[in-house]
Design a protein around this motif. Structure first.
Motif, mmCIF file in Angstrom:
data_model
loop_
_atom_site.group_PDB
_atom_site.id
_atom_site.type_symbol
_atom_site.label_atom_id
_atom_site.label_comp_id
_atom_site.label_asym_id
_atom_site.label_seq_id
_atom_site.Cartn_x
_atom_site.Cartn_y
_atom_site.Cartn_z
ATOM 1 N N MET A 68 0.724 -1.116 -0.142
ATOM 2 C CA MET A 68 -0.206 0.086 0.257
ATOM 3 C C MET A 68 1.015 1.079 0.570
ATOM 4 S SD MET A 68 -2.652 -1.312 -0.068
ATOM 5 C CE MET A 68 -2.621 -2.252 -0.836
ATOM 6 N N ILE A 69 2.078 1.059 0.275
ATOM 7 C CA ILE A 69 2.788 2.156 0.977
ATOM 8 C C ILE A 69 4.121 2.139 -0.375
ATOM 9 C CG2 ILE A 69 4.319 3.359 2.632
ATOM 10 C CD1 ILE A 69 2.160 1.963 4.347
ATOM 11 N N ALA A 70 4.599 1.617 -0.927
ATOM 12 C CA ALA A 70 6.656 1.475 -1.346
ATOM 13 C C ALA A 70 5.928 1.473 -2.477
ATOM 14 C CB ALA A 70 7.090 -0.473 -1.258
ATOM 15 N N SER A 71 7.605 2.008 -2.699
ATOM 16 C CA SER A 71 7.208 2.773 -4.726
ATOM 17 C C SER A 71 7.688 1.384 -5.487
ATOM 18 C CB SER A 71 8.383 3.546 -4.607
ATOM 19 O OG SER A 71 9.874 2.700 -4.697
ATOM 20 N N ASP A 72 6.817 1.892 -6.661
ATOM 21 C CA ASP A 72 7.404 0.004 -8.045
ATOM 22 C C ASP A 72 8.082 -0.739 -7.314
ATOM 23 O OD1 ASP A 72 4.521 0.850 -8.340
ATOM 24 O OD2 ASP A 72 4.983 1.707 -9.723
ATOM 25 N N PRO A 73 9.492 0.264 -7.944
ATOM 26 C CA PRO A 73 11.207 -0.181 -7.484
ATOM 27 C C PRO A 73 11.390 -1.271 -6.336
ATOM 28 C CG PRO A 73 11.590 1.973 -8.628
ATOM 29 C CD PRO A 73 9.356 2.054 -7.932
ATOM 30 N N VAL A 74 10.867 -1.154 -4.679
ATOM 31 C CA VAL A 74 10.681 -1.354 -3.718
ATOM 32 C C VAL A 74 9.736 -2.551 -3.630
ATOM 33 C CG1 VAL A 74 10.626 -0.492 -1.670
ATOM 34 C CG2 VAL A 74 11.256 0.662 -2.678
ATOM 35 N N ARG A 124 17.375 -4.110 -0.436
ATOM 36 C CA ARG A 124 17.830 -2.941 0.777
ATOM 37 C C ARG A 124 18.243 -1.157 0.333
ATOM 38 N NH1 ARG A 124 22.314 -4.478 3.333
ATOM 39 N NH2 ARG A 124 23.298 -3.616 1.802
ATOM 40 N N GLY A 125 18.878 -1.588 -1.171
ATOM 41 C CA GLY A 125 19.374 -0.702 -2.176
ATOM 42 C C GLY A 125 18.148 0.126 -2.195
ATOM 43 N N ALA A 126 16.936 -0.524 -2.929
ATOM 44 C CA ALA A 126 15.365 0.301 -3.646
ATOM 45 C C ALA A 126 14.718 0.834 -2.331
ATOM 46 C CB ALA A 126 15.051 -0.985 -4.128
ATOM 47 N N MET A 127 14.573 0.596 -1.282
ATOM 48 C CA MET A 127 14.088 1.586 -0.507
ATOM 49 C C MET A 127 15.094 2.582 0.198
ATOM 50 S SD MET A 127 13.988 -1.912 2.447
ATOM 51 C CE MET A 127 12.609 -2.959 1.873
ATOM 52 N N ARG A 128 16.692 2.359 0.169
ATOM 53 C CA ARG A 128 17.488 3.435 0.377
ATOM 54 C C ARG A 128 17.281 4.518 -0.792
ATOM 55 N NH1 ARG A 128 21.576 3.638 4.292
ATOM 56 N NH2 ARG A 128 22.847 4.948 2.908
ATOM 57 N N ALA A 129 17.003 4.086 -1.971
ATOM 58 C CA ALA A 129 17.249 5.333 -3.478
ATOM 59 C C ALA A 129 15.848 5.701 -3.541
ATOM 60 C CB ALA A 129 17.406 4.481 -4.322
ATOM 61 N N ASP A 130 14.612 5.566 -2.256
ATOM 62 C CA ASP A 130 13.840 5.637 -2.116
ATOM 63 C C ASP A 130 13.850 6.761 -1.342
ATOM 64 O OD1 ASP A 130 10.746 5.907 -3.135
ATOM 65 O OD2 ASP A 130 10.163 4.759 -1.154
ATOM 66 N N LEU A 131 14.310 6.902 -0.367
ATOM 67 C CA LEU A 131 14.307 7.303 0.733
ATOM 68 C C LEU A 131 15.369 8.560 0.521
ATOM 69 C CD1 LEU A 131 13.764 5.030 3.785
ATOM 70 C CD2 LEU A 131 12.262 6.490 2.708
ATOM 71 N N GLY A 132 15.933 8.307 -0.445
ATOM 72 C CA GLY A 132 17.212 9.732 -0.959
ATOM 73 C C GLY A 132 18.383 9.671 -0.079
ATOM 74 N N VAL A 133 18.556 7.887 0.561
ATOM 75 C CA VAL A 133 19.874 8.582 1.411
ATOM 76 C C VAL A 133 20.262 7.104 0.468
ATOM 77 C CG1 VAL A 133 18.319 8.560 3.358
ATOM 78 C CG2 VAL A 133 18.772 6.200 2.302
ATOM 79 N N GLY A 134 20.445 6.020 -0.881
ATOM 80 C CA GLY A 134 21.407 5.822 -1.313
ATOM 81 C C GLY A 134 22.053 6.283 -3.150
#
Length: 145
Positions: A68-74, A124-134
């Motif tokens: 319900m929340i995650a970006s498509d790449p994540v 983990r990389g997809a998550m970090r990139a989505d949050l702007g920290v990867g």
């Protein structure tokens, strides 16, 4: 101003969702490896089964929230990890029942579970990139003017 506050709230919601997912998937993998060892040694206990099922349900709940929340790449990475862990679970259950299929020995299942490092790194990389920290991001996510 409202738009910026909403973006910050959305970012925090995604961050918490990703923490929950990462933690849930990690716990499930550990419990699955523990259970696989119990099966291998012939020492399965009701507590071992309960620990595995608790972790499995927590992972499924984290995945449901992420859907319900995650970006498509994540979501694509979580979906792939869910598939890998689900296959390992079903193979472990068949091994416990004494009905493993060819290519589903203890060693082969263990190798899959031990070898998810690259897949985990991508998730983990997809998550970090989505949050702007990867490293895949160009800096912090935009939060409006």
């Amino acid at each position: 101003m409202w738009h910026r506050e909403r973006q910050i709230t959305d970012l925090e919601q995604r961050r918490q969702c990703y923490v929950t997912a990462n933690s849930g998937y990690r716990r499930y993998r550990v419990e699955l490896m523990n259970y696989l060892w119990l099966v291998h040694k012939g020492e399965v206990t009701p507590q071992g089964r309960a620990d595995l099922e608790d972790a499995r349900h927590a992972m499924h709940a984290a995945f449901a929230e992420a859907q319900m929340i995650a970006s498509d790449p994540v979501l694509a990475e979580l979906d792939a990890m869910t598939h890998t862990l689900s296959r390992a679970y079903s193979r472990t259950m068949r091994l416990e029942e004494g009905n493993p299929r060819p290519g589903q020995s203890f060693e082969e299942i263990h190798a899959v579970l031990a070898g998810v490092g690259d897949q985990w790194q991508a998730m983990r990389g997809a998550m970090r990139a989505d949050l702007g920290v990867g490293p895949a991001s160009d800096g912090p996510p935009a939060v409006g003017p």
